[in-house]
Motif scaffolding. Structure first.
Motif, PDB file in Angstrom:
ATOM      1  N   ARG A 126     -24.235  -3.657 -67.392  1.00  0.00           N
ATOM      2  CA  ARG A 126     -25.552  -3.466 -67.988  1.00  0.00           C
ATOM      3  C   ARG A 126     -25.481  -2.465 -69.127  1.00  0.00           C
ATOM      4  NH1 ARG A 126     -28.521  -3.773 -62.931  1.00  0.00           N
ATOM      5  NH2 ARG A 126     -27.968  -1.604 -62.590  1.00  0.00           N
ATOM      6  N   GLN A 127     -24.809  -1.349 -68.861  1.00  0.00           N
ATOM      7  CA  GLN A 127     -24.751  -0.297 -69.867  1.00  0.00           C
ATOM      8  C   GLN A 127     -23.918  -0.752 -71.063  1.00  0.00           C
ATOM      9  OE1 GLN A 127     -26.746   2.004 -69.502  1.00  0.00           O
ATOM     10  NE2 GLN A 127     -27.152   1.904 -67.304  1.00  0.00           N
ATOM     11  N   ILE A 128     -22.825  -1.469 -70.799  1.00  0.00           N
ATOM     12  CA  ILE A 128     -21.975  -1.921 -71.894  1.00  0.00           C
ATOM     13  C   ILE A 128     -22.738  -2.916 -72.752  1.00  0.00           C
ATOM     14  CG2 ILE A 128     -19.823  -3.107 -72.485  1.00  0.00           C
ATOM     15  CD1 ILE A 128     -19.547  -0.220 -71.391  1.00  0.00           C
ATOM     16  N   ALA A 129     -23.521  -3.758 -72.076  1.00  0.00           N
ATOM     17  CA  ALA A 129     -24.347  -4.713 -72.828  1.00  0.00           C
ATOM     18  C   ALA A 129     -25.317  -3.950 -73.718  1.00  0.00           C
ATOM     19  CB  ALA A 129     -25.108  -5.619 -71.862  1.00  0.00           C
ATOM     20  N   LYS A 130     -25.760  -2.813 -73.249  1.00  0.00           N
ATOM     21  CA  LYS A 130     -26.754  -2.048 -73.985  1.00  0.00           C
ATOM     22  C   LYS A 130     -26.119  -1.229 -75.112  1.00  0.00           C
ATOM     23  CE  LYS A 130     -30.557   1.122 -72.827  1.00  0.00           C
ATOM     24  NZ  LYS A 130     -31.113   1.878 -71.686  1.00  0.00           N
ATOM     25  N   TYR A 131     -24.984  -0.566 -74.799  1.00  0.00           N
ATOM     26  CA  TYR A 131     -24.422   0.373 -75.771  1.00  0.00           C
ATOM     27  C   TYR A 131     -23.183  -0.161 -76.479  1.00  0.00           C
ATOM     28  CZ  TYR A 131     -27.513   3.702 -73.506  1.00  0.00           C
ATOM     29  OH  TYR A 131     -28.609   4.338 -73.010  1.00  0.00           O
ATOM     30  N   GLY A 132     -22.686  -1.302 -76.095  1.00  0.00           N
ATOM     31  CA  GLY A 132     -21.528  -1.858 -76.775  1.00  0.00           C
ATOM     32  C   GLY A 132     -20.214  -1.345 -76.208  1.00  0.00           C
ATOM     33  N   LYS A 133     -19.138  -1.931 -76.752  1.00  0.00           N
ATOM     34  CA  LYS A 133     -17.815  -1.638 -76.195  1.00  0.00           C
ATOM     35  C   LYS A 133     -17.349  -0.222 -76.468  1.00  0.00           C
ATOM     36  CE  LYS A 133     -15.333  -6.018 -75.975  1.00  0.00           C
ATOM     37  NZ  LYS A 133     -14.157  -6.712 -76.499  1.00  0.00           N
ATOM     38  N   ASP A 134     -17.814   0.349 -77.555  1.00  0.00           N
ATOM     39  CA  ASP A 134     -17.308   1.671 -77.906  1.00  0.00           C
ATOM     40  C   ASP A 134     -18.027   2.751 -77.116  1.00  0.00           C
ATOM     41  OD1 ASP A 134     -15.418   0.705 -79.600  1.00  0.00           O
ATOM     42  OD2 ASP A 134     -16.776   0.663 -81.332  1.00  0.00           O
ATOM     43  N   THR A 135     -17.864   2.629 -75.836  1.00  0.00           N
ATOM     44  CA  THR A 135     -18.523   3.566 -74.949  1.00  0.00           C
ATOM     45  C   THR A 135     -17.467   4.165 -74.047  1.00  0.00           C
ATOM     46  OG1 THR A 135     -20.507   2.224 -74.963  1.00  0.00           O
ATOM     47  CG2 THR A 135     -20.261   3.732 -73.112  1.00  0.00           C
ATOM     48  N   CYS A 136     -17.573   5.435 -73.802  1.00  0.00           N
ATOM     49  CA  CYS A 136     -16.641   6.059 -72.874  1.00  0.00           C
ATOM     50  C   CYS A 136     -17.364   6.317 -71.559  1.00  0.00           C
ATOM     51  CB  CYS A 136     -16.122   7.368 -73.435  1.00  0.00           C
ATOM     52  SG  CYS A 136     -15.109   8.232 -72.242  1.00  0.00           S
ATOM     53  N   ILE A 137     -16.739   5.910 -70.461  1.00  0.00           N
ATOM     54  CA  ILE A 137     -17.386   6.110 -69.176  1.00  0.00           C
ATOM     55  C   ILE A 137     -16.622   7.146 -68.370  1.00  0.00           C
ATOM     56  CG2 ILE A 137     -17.932   5.019 -66.965  1.00  0.00           C
ATOM     57  CD1 ILE A 137     -18.814   2.600 -68.467  1.00  0.00           C
ATOM     58  N   PHE A 138     -17.383   8.072 -67.812  1.00  0.00           N
ATOM     59  CA  PHE A 138     -16.787   9.128 -67.015  1.00  0.00           C
ATOM     60  C   PHE A 138     -17.528   9.220 -65.675  1.00  0.00           C
ATOM     61  CE2 PHE A 138     -16.634  13.555 -65.592  1.00  0.00           C
ATOM     62  CZ  PHE A 138     -15.268  13.763 -65.557  1.00  0.00           C
ATOM     63  N   GLY A 139     -16.785   9.236 -64.559  1.00  0.00           N
ATOM     64  CA  GLY A 139     -17.418   9.369 -63.250  1.00  0.00           C
ATOM     65  C   GLY A 139     -16.910  10.618 -62.557  1.00  0.00           C
ATOM     66  N   THR A 140     -17.761  11.274 -61.815  1.00  0.00           N
ATOM     67  CA  THR A 140     -17.372  12.566 -61.256  1.00  0.00           C
ATOM     68  C   THR A 140     -16.711  12.472 -59.887  1.00  0.00           C
ATOM     69  OG1 THR A 140     -19.509  12.896 -60.208  1.00  0.00           O
ATOM     70  CG2 THR A 140     -19.252  13.753 -62.423  1.00  0.00           C
ATOM     71  N   ASN A 141     -16.624  11.275 -59.325  1.00  0.00           N
ATOM     72  CA  ASN A 141     -16.107  11.157 -57.961  1.00  0.00           C
ATOM     73  C   ASN A 141     -14.878  10.261 -57.949  1.00  0.00           C
ATOM     74  OD1 ASN A 141     -17.045   9.611 -54.937  1.00  0.00           O
ATOM     75  ND2 ASN A 141     -16.341  11.705 -55.135  1.00  0.00           N
ATOM     76  N   CYS A 142     -13.855  10.670 -57.198  1.00  0.00           N
ATOM     77  CA  CYS A 142     -12.584   9.948 -57.246  1.00  0.00           C
ATOM     78  C   CYS A 142     -12.698   8.437 -56.976  1.00  0.00           C
ATOM     79  CB  CYS A 142     -11.580  10.582 -56.298  1.00  0.00           C
ATOM     80  SG  CYS A 142     -11.200  12.286 -56.750  1.00  0.00           S
ATOM     81  N   PRO A 143     -13.377   7.998 -55.888  1.00  0.00           N
ATOM     82  CA  PRO A 143     -13.414   6.558 -55.623  1.00  0.00           C
ATOM     83  C   PRO A 143     -13.989   5.737 -56.770  1.00  0.00           C
ATOM     84  CG  PRO A 143     -14.258   7.770 -53.729  1.00  0.00           C
ATOM     85  CD  PRO A 143     -14.059   8.762 -54.826  1.00  0.00           C
ATOM     86  N   MET A 144     -14.794   6.385 -57.629  1.00  0.00           N
ATOM     87  CA  MET A 144     -15.394   5.635 -58.745  1.00  0.00           C
ATOM     88  C   MET A 144     -14.342   5.093 -59.708  1.00  0.00           C
ATOM     89  SD  MET A 144     -18.421   8.081 -60.091  1.00  0.00           S
ATOM     90  CE  MET A 144     -19.960   8.346 -59.211  1.00  0.00           C
ATOM     91  N   GLN A 145     -13.191   5.788 -59.764  1.00  0.00           N
ATOM     92  CA  GLN A 145     -12.248   5.467 -60.838  1.00  0.00           C
ATOM     93  C   GLN A 145     -11.699   4.047 -60.728  1.00  0.00           C
ATOM     94  OE1 GLN A 145     -12.585   7.758 -62.947  1.00  0.00           O
ATOM     95  NE2 GLN A 145     -13.518   9.181 -61.480  1.00  0.00           N
ATOM     96  N   ASP A 146     -11.517   3.551 -59.501  1.00  0.00           N
ATOM     97  CA  ASP A 146     -11.039   2.177 -59.317  1.00  0.00           C
ATOM     98  C   ASP A 146     -11.925   1.219 -60.083  1.00  0.00           C
ATOM     99  OD1 ASP A 146      -9.145   3.057 -57.556  1.00  0.00           O
ATOM    100  OD2 ASP A 146     -10.375   2.696 -55.779  1.00  0.00           O
ATOM    101  N   VAL A 147     -13.234   1.360 -59.837  1.00  0.00           N
ATOM    102  CA  VAL A 147     -14.182   0.428 -60.434  1.00  0.00           C
ATOM    103  C   VAL A 147     -14.242   0.630 -61.938  1.00  0.00           C
ATOM    104  CG1 VAL A 147     -16.563  -0.317 -60.455  1.00  0.00           C
ATOM    105  CG2 VAL A 147     -15.519   0.406 -58.312  1.00  0.00           C
ATOM    106  N   ILE A 148     -14.278   1.900 -62.361  1.00  0.00           N
ATOM    107  CA  ILE A 148     -14.421   2.154 -63.797  1.00  0.00           C
ATOM    108  C   ILE A 148     -13.239   1.549 -64.551  1.00  0.00           C
ATOM    109  CG2 ILE A 148     -14.485   3.955 -65.570  1.00  0.00           C
ATOM    110  CD1 ILE A 148     -16.026   5.682 -63.615  1.00  0.00           C
TER     111      ILE A 148
END
Lengths: 375, 342, 353, 525
Positions: free
Chosen positions: A225-247
């Protein structure tokens, strides 16, 4: 009679225990006789492999000298157990140093207890997250990745990698941690300075609700959803370790930027998301792992859009801290000498490690930043 | 016709309606979210469905769901270990899972038959301790596909195993199409409804009827010549097998296998969902499973984005938890009230 | 003479083996167990009254623990330190736990036979309400006075607050050292006083009524006693004791994990009680004390014993959690089976061949 | 002024009236006997007086109760206690995990004065010693020397009864004592002792309502007797008017027996034999049953409640532990389960209709075919795996329709849920369920309990015609003696779990009365 049986049994228990414990110590003593021991405390394997293996590595490096312990899996609600584990190390007279690589808050009471009992004990934390002022007061040497600084470096790196938007995923209990909340604010400020859009998104809370699953499901839905909104040039950062798999998995799929994980390491997120087939003989060989990630990144057309620190800081800290602790115990290392620390770090990590003082008035609290690798 | 809408559902529906209206007001695209909610329904739906056999046999909510989940994880690990991919991989995983689940379910049932009347509390702790036991197993599991082993340690299972190269999303990607901006994966939905229908059919057969009778009135069932313990055992096995299949569906959709302590928290969301669906801890219909599964997940799907838009993320998250717990408690109190009046 | 309880025997044997394998010195273990005894003693005692009153294990003692934490947070917010603060915490905790206990009692009167699972859910619910108030409420509809415990964004309390001014206020009184063993006499006395209070309560009129309701609710009713009221009182006492228990626990640890500190108080207390030979129908102070010693001995030695037995560091921690949960599961199974085998417990309703 | 005066007491359970305009008054110090057959409303009356929660939960009562001239509403047991009403319960209201002393003083414990002043009533420390003294004194009044520290669960039944009585007489403010069959579990000597105690109590001005099935006791101790039948007061007698047989007849009523079944002399061919048979049904223990059931007969089994008549059917099906032997056509039935019993043509309809006899949330159709489906694979489509067979809708709906018509089950359709039916129609569904099994021998317990008059007749008719048309042997356990007399070939009367007499339905009423109370029937020629 009824009361006698438990009594007898407990006497038996004490006797037997005393006997056994002697035997065990004798065994270890007879194998090798280092003059002293160093205890090292990490999370469990399933909570964080890096710290665990880092400690494991030192155990192998100095056989018989290192005692490795793990903290409870659900640390947040089992503080009591954690305290006992740490204090149990101080019970051994030969134990001269304790290294704690945990990344939890609430460990300080244990250290206070240790210090109370054994004031001469060398205690190094790398890191724990209690009140910094208190930590500097009780702990001989506090190490940490420079969390606040990373609030600056990560968005900057992302900007260099071409990001126009920066998304920060977190949840209530993390944002109730001062350090993480401040880092978020710093990221926001940095983004504004660099002209990037900063987006703050909250996920279901893995610590108080039904575990991490709802959080991960949310990420799976929200990222597209967010990528559709902001485009590919987006950096995603998650604060919790398990998130990294998905990201990371989503980054391969959608092509956005992942500048750094919460705990920067090639072994977090990448192996599962990329299905890295790391053969037992290659395990722990970071050059090889980084190489494999590069290949996979290329396959997914993500070259230059994924980055992390080349050596897991979690693996680095235990080994580094033990070296420092050893030096301190033997009197060869001065904890206030940053140059000396930097040299040891370079030896251990193989890359440059930058040390900064947490606050100018403390000469025993350092924050580190490593060079990055961009795949 | 059973009355579907009762106070718990009304609370949830009102909450959902408020969220939806807010979402429209905030211009959050609803169609994508609707698609997501359908995926989630199926992802978690099978797990919710797995509670049904035990409820119907009067054994109560299966808080020991981790037993089935672990069986499923083992089955999938086997499939991954032998590099089975695609449809065949998923089928193999399900087959392995089901076989392991039958064994686990049988042992689990032996235990539950010993704690008649207090199955729920006993199952909760059986589940917990089983997960810890399995943690011991995972750390030394003798699997040898390098994609599953710890990247640094080189032996023992990783925390999460990616399924992308094996059978991740095979169901999700079957017959997927877009309609009005809603992404619908027909394969996934069909699979779920087929499974529901199969369960429905089983409850039409002789053994199915016996299960329901045991759940409603054990004494009656015994007097009708039913071997109550056998029927209970079969129900537990049935639940466990469905739980194992459930985690297979879940994992292929999520794309990762989550090992170690992950199964610990599988039971409570599923139980919440089925209670929200209107089950009162006794006989439960497939309709309640689907309704509950959908409502529970829909709230997750909508509340996240809405809360983030409103800039009070924690608020919505906590309110959602509060509402779910309230409903479970309500269902416990209310369900008991119903039985008293009967 | 009755046979020693099988749970207890198993525990003694397990602790013994564990202690042997762990390589820890018995003195260290003893010291730790004494500390656990002080920290957890009252929490475990809190479980006894509901068991006596036939309501099973009260997993809702988390609610009492929450009451204590609310007390601490409020007093911290008002910045009242030291002993005065601690007394105020106790006062707030008492008032809250009286109210909460009554509410839980009312709920449990509606779910006869399902009390245990209901108390678990009540614990969850209370946790989310508690979070709501302190994570969202503070800084929005509640005005904070002490900015130090607040998150810098101004809403919500930090997840870890320091109880520095209350830490070990009463712990350090009357310390006695015997060899390598340290005995905090005053605290032991406090726990013993609580156990005496509990003993007193069990021997009062209301205590008799708890026992009677626990045996048979219906008969108690036809004897002209209001069993619903008695059960509510049982929950009030239990919650109150849990609250005091958590206050002692927190002042000993000296730090408050605001949102999670109470979460496991129930499981470990229950496990300890069961290890001491209590059943879900019968529990005594002796069970509680014996249980704390046995369970925590095993709990302390099991991680290292696990490591050594399996020769693998990774396994120690999993072994420990297996022990904790396994105890309860095993005890439940064992308990329920025993009651079934006991012919006196065979009721007219469930005749089975 | 009477100690207590009841007027126009009415009580319904559902749509069944169990008490009709009951009038009763007790003078201070009067011992008043209350007699009546099972289901005559005695227990209900006692329950009202003692504020049993059952009464309030089922819609309370109407009428007025005056205690010492003051009108009162008895809503709970605690209120009744406050008005000075005590009760001795037939099934003991004792807490078995407590000691004798604790039981006797429960709720009224003596406490140490200082704690009571400081901490209030509930939290005052129980003075164990003085309670033990009180309990000891109370027991001594009953002539019992026993250590009051013994747990109740370790006591013999008669000692439990005395503990129960001691609890009541220990109450200082006791005005009215209700005694529900206090001597049922006592032997002659103990009963005598009890009688003496009661007389002493009466002299102190305590009134007593004494319920017993032992007529001779009633006649011996009571000042007046009230006879209840079908919820109404039939007659009052003063002590000088007492005559056992008259009272027995008043209890049983129905002087004219409607002949329903013209007995065709049953063949004396045993279809089932019981030898030293016993069953441990709680509260209905059966022992030493030696009897043959003849092929094609209707055998009635009657007894007062608690004397074991229900244990036969339940015991044969193996619901409770049994001993002795049962033979079916010469082959012993040992260790057989219910399934096997059904396959051998033995069928049982439980007295606990709603609890064990029906799936209340299922339709009539499903209830009727359920057992046949489960045990005999009836009404199922063929399929190799028996467990996975599908119900044959046609077969079952045809059969259900037939049952509904034949047994005149009043319902909207065969799909209606059983819980919506009246008691009588539910009973018919139970019978239909048994019919689907096509049994050779049918055990049925309390077939007409809790159903209205019209339905009773239909149920009885169904049983008779089943017996006549299909030759089914029927064993009916019932407390409705008149009904048994109308349809049975033989009637077995049990007393305290043993056979007291085997009578013919035509036998003298007085014989039945005597047999029911355990007296020898030989007194009557």
């Amino acid at each position: 009679m009824k009361k006698l049986i438990p009594l007898l049994l407990s006497v038996l228990l004490l006797l037997l225990a005393a006997g056994c414990s002697n035997k065990v110590t004798q065994e270890t003593v007879s194998k090798k006789t280092p003059e002293y021991k160093i205890g090292i405390v990490t999370p469990t394997l399933s909570a964080s492999e890096d710290e665990f293996r880092g400690a494991d590595k030192v155990v192998k490096k100095y056989p018989g000298m290192i005692k490795h312990l793990t903290l409870p899996d659900n640390f947040e609600s089992e503080q009591e157990t954690a305290i006992t584990q740490i204090v149990s190390l101080a019970d051994d007279k030969d134990m001269k140093g304790i290294v704690i690589c945990a990344g939890y808050s609430g460990i300080l009471p244990a250290i206070q207890k240790v210090k109370e009992k054994r004031p001469e004990m060398v205690v190094i934390t790398a890191p724990i997250w209690d009140d910094p002022d208190m930590m500097a007061k009780y702990i001989d040497l506090c190490l940490d990745t420079d969390w606040l600084k990373r609030g600056e470096t990560i968005p900057t790196k992302a900007h260099q990698m071409g990001a126009k938007t920066f998304i920060h995923y977190s949840f209530p209990t993390h944002m109730a941690k001062e350090l993480l909340a401040n880092r978020r604010d710093k990221m926001k400020a940095t983004c504004e300075k660099l002209g990037m859009t900063f987006v703050d998104i909250s996920t279901p809370d893995p610590f108080t609700g039904s575990g991490p699953s709802p959080m991960l499901q949310f990420l799976q839905e929200d990222i597209p959803r967010q990528i559709a909104k902001y485009g590919k040039d987006t950096c995603i950062f998650g604060t919790n370790c398990p998130m990294q798999d998905v990201i990371i998995a989503k980054a391969l799929e959608l092509g956005f930027i992942m500048a750094e994980q919460c705990c920067p390491t090639p072994t977090q997120g990448f192996p599962a998301a990329m299905n890295l087939e790391i053969k037992p003989e290659d395990a722990g060989n970071f050059d090889k792992i980084n190489e494999m990630i590069k290949v996979k990144a290329k396959e997914a057309n993500e070259t230059g859009r994924l980055s992390t620190w080349p050596v897991p800081v979690g693996v680095f800290f235990p080994e580094f801290s033990v070296e420092v602790a050893k030096g301190m115990i033997e009197g060869s290392v001065d904890k206030t000498n940053m140059e000396q620390l930097g040299k040891i770090a370079k030896d251990v990590a193989g890359v440059d490690v930058h040390f900064n003082k947490m606050k100018p008035e403390y000469n025993n609290y350092y924050l580190i930043i490593m060079d990055s690798i961009i795949y | 016709m059973k009355k579907f809408i009762r106070p718990p559902q009304i609370i949830i529906l009102v909450f959902l309606a408020v969220l939806t209206i807010t979402a429209i007001y905030l211009h959050i695209p609803l169609n994508a979210m609707f698609g997501d909610s359908l995926v989630r329904l199926v992802m978690n739906g099978v797990l919710v469905l797995s509670l049904l056999p035990m409820l119907n046999a009067g054994i109560g909510l299966n808080f020991g769901l981790p037993v089935g989940v672990v069986a499923g994880l083992l089955g999938m690990c086997l499939a991954v270990n032998y590099h089975q991919t695609g449809w065949f991989g998923l089928a193999a995983a399900m087959l392995f899972s089901a076989m392991i689940a039958v064994v686990f379910g049988y042992l689990y049932a032996l235990l539950l038959n010993k704690v008649k009347g207090r199955e729920e509390i006993a199952a909760t702790f059986v589940g917990f301790s089983f997960v810890s036991l399995m943690c011991l197993f995972w750390s030394v599991a003798p699997f040898n596909n390098p994609a599953m082993l710890w990247p640094i340690g080189g032996k023992g299972m990783r925390l999460t195993v990616g399924l992308k190269d094996y059978f991740g999303k095979v169901l999700n990607n079957t017959w997927q199409f877009n309609i009005l901006g809603i992404k619908i994966s027909l394969g996934l939905l069909l699979f779920f409804f087929l499974l529901c229908f199969l369960v429905y059919l089983i409850y039409k057969t002789k053994i199915g009827r016996a299960m329901i009778a045991v759940g409603e009135n054990e004494d009656f069932a015994r007097l009708s010549g039913i071997n109550v313990n056998r029927v209970r055992t079969l129900s537990v096995i049935f639940s466990t097998v469905l739980g194992a299949l459930g985690i297979c569906v879940y994992a292929q959709s999520y794309g990762f296998l989550e090992l170690y302590t992950a199964p610990l928290m599988m039971a409570f969301p599923a139980a919440s969902a089925i209670l929200i669906g209107g089950s009162t801890g006794g006989k439960t219909t497939i309709g309640q499973v689907v309704l509950g599964g959908y409502l529970y997940q829909a709230i997750y799907v909508i509340s996240g984005p809405v809360a983030n838009q409103l800039l009070m993320p924690e608020f919505a998250e906590i309110i959602r938890m509060l509402a779910t717990n309230l409903i479970i408690l309500y269902a416990l109190l209310y369900g008991e009230g119903l039985r008293k009046n009967a | 003479m009755r046979k020693p309880n099988i749970m207890t025997v198993i525990f003694i044997v397990l602790s013994l083996i564990g202690l042997g394998f762990s390589g820890l010195s018995p003195f260290f273990v003893l010291n730790e167990v004494i500390i656990r005894f002080i920290r957890d003693g009252v929490l475990v005692l809190a479980l006894i009254i509901p068991v006596t009153a036939g309501m099973g294990l009260n997993f809702a003692i988390t609610v009492g623990a929450i009451a204590a934490q609310v007390g601490f947070l409020l007093v911290l917010d008002w910045q009242i330190g030291g002993l005065t603060g601690l007394l105020l915490v106790t006062a707030i905790g008492t008032v809250l736990s009286l109210a909460f206990g009554a509410l839980i009692g009312v709920c449990l009167n509606k779910v006869r036979g399902k009390e245990m699972i209901t108390t678990i859910i009540i614990g969850f619910l209370a946790t989310s309400i508690y979070q709501f108030i302190f994570m969202i409420g503070f800084g929005t509809f509640l005005k904070p006075h002490n900015l130090e415990i607040m998150l810098s964004r101004g809403i919500g309390i930090r997840n870890m607050v320091d109880l520095d001014s209350y830490r070990n206020i009463i712990d350090k009184l009357w310390l006695i050292h015997i060899g390598q063993v340290t005995i905090p006499l005053f605290m032991i006395l406090i726990v013993i006083i609580f156990s005496l209070i509990l003993r007193y309560i069990l021997n009062t009129r209301i205590g008799m009524q708890f026992k009677a309701v626990g045996e048979s609710k219906r008969r108690t009713e036809i004897l002209g006693l209001d069993s619903d009221r008695i059960r509510i009182k049982a929950m009030i006492f239990s919650t109150l004791l849990a609250c005091f228990g958590q206050i002692i626990f927190l002042q000993n640890i000296g730090m408050l994990n605001v949102y999670t500190a109470h979460l496991n108080s129930d499981i470990f207390s229950c496990a300890a009680l069961l290890a001491g030979g209590a059943t879900i129908k019968k529990a005594s102070i002796k069970n509680a004390f014996l249980g704390i010693f046995l369970f925590h001995t095993l709990f302390i030695v099991s991680p290292q014993a696990g490591q050594n037995i399996f020769a693998n560091v990774a396994l120690g921690e999993y072994f420990r959690s297996f022990v904790a949960y396994g105890t309860i599961a095993f005890a439940l199974v064992l308990n329920i089976r025993e009651t079934e085998l006991n012919p006196a417990a065979l009721t007219a309703k469930t005749g089975r061949k | 002024m009477p100690q207590i005066k009841l007027s126009k007491i009415n009580k319904n359970f559902g749509n069944i009236q169990v008490l009709k305009d009951v009038e009763l008054e007790l003078e201070p110090g009067e011992i008043h006997g209350l007699v009546g057959a099972n289901g005559s409303g005695k227990s209900t009356l006692l329950n009202i007086l003692f504020g049993n929660p059952v009464i309030r939960n089922t819609g309370s009562y109407s009428g007025s109760i005056l205690i010492s001239g003051q009108p009162v509403q008895l809503r709970s047991a605690s209120e009744a206690v406050r008005y000075g009403i005590g009760m001795i319960h037939q099934e003991f209201a004792l807490i078995s995990g407590l000691t004798i002393a604790e039981n006797i003083k429960l709720g009224r414990e003596k406490a140490r004065g200082i704690t009571e002043k400081l901490l209030g009533y509930d939290l005052s420390y129980v003075d164990r010693e003085s309670n033990i003294q009180d309990a000891k004194a109370a027991m001594e009044k009953l002539g019992m020397e026993i250590d009051p520290r013994i747990l109740v669960l370790d006591l013999s039944i008669s000692m439990k009864q005395f503990t129960e009585i001691a609890r009541e007489i220990d109450k200082t403010d006791l005005k009215l004592l209700l005694l529900d069959e206090p001597t049922a579990v006592l032997n002659k000597e103990d009963s005598r002792m009890l009688m003496d105690v009661l007389r002493t109590l009466a002299q102190k001005g305590i009134s007593m309502l004494f319920v017993s099935h032992r007529l001779e006791e009633i006649m011996e101790i009571c000042d007046r007797v009230t006879v209840l039948r079908d919820g109404a007061v039939i007659s009052h007698y003063r002590s000088h008017e007492f005559e056992g047989i008259q009272i027995a007849q008043d209890m049983l009523g129905k002087e004219i027996i409607q002949a329903m079944q013209k007995k065709s002399a049953p063949l004396r061919e045993p279809i089932m034999e019981f030898k030293n048979f016993g069953a441990a049904m709680p509260g209905e223990r059966l022992d030493d049953l030696n009897i043959e059931i003849y092929k094609g007969e209707i055998l009635g089994i009657t007894a007062l409640s608690g004397h074991g008549k229900l244990a036969i059917g339940n015991g044969v099906m193996g619901i409770y532990d049994t001993w002795g032997s049962v033979k079916r056509k010469g082959t012993p039935l040992e260790n057989s389960n219910i399934r096997e019993m059904i396959s051998r043509g033995i069928c049982f309809i439980s007295e606990d209709r709603r609890g064990k006899g029906l799936l209340l949330k299922h339709s009539i159709l499903e209830n009727i075919v359920f057992t046949a489906m489960m045990t005999k694979d009836g009404f199922l489509h063929p399929f190799p795996l028996s467990d996975l067979r599908w119900p044959d809708r046609n077969l079952s709906s045809v059969f259900a329709a037939e049952c509904i018509r034949e047994l005149s089950i009043k319902c909207e359709s065969a799909q209606q849920k059983v819980e919506e039916l009246s008691g009588g129609n539910q009973q018919k569904v139970c019978i239909a369920r048994a019919l689907a099994l096509n049994p050779e021998i049918l055990f049925i317990s309390e077939p007409t309990r809790g159903i209205d008059l019209g339905a009773k007749e239909i149920v009885l008719n169904i049983l008779v015609s089943l017996n006549k048309k299909k030759g089914t042997t029927i064993v009916i356990a019932s407390s409705e003696l008149d009904e048994l007399q109308r349809i049975c070939d033989r009637i077995v009367v049990l007393y305290e779990g043993r056979v007291s007499a085997v009578l013919s339905p035509e036998d003298d009423e007085r014989k039945f009365a005597l047999a029911l109370s355990g007296e020898s029937v030989d007194q009557i020629a």
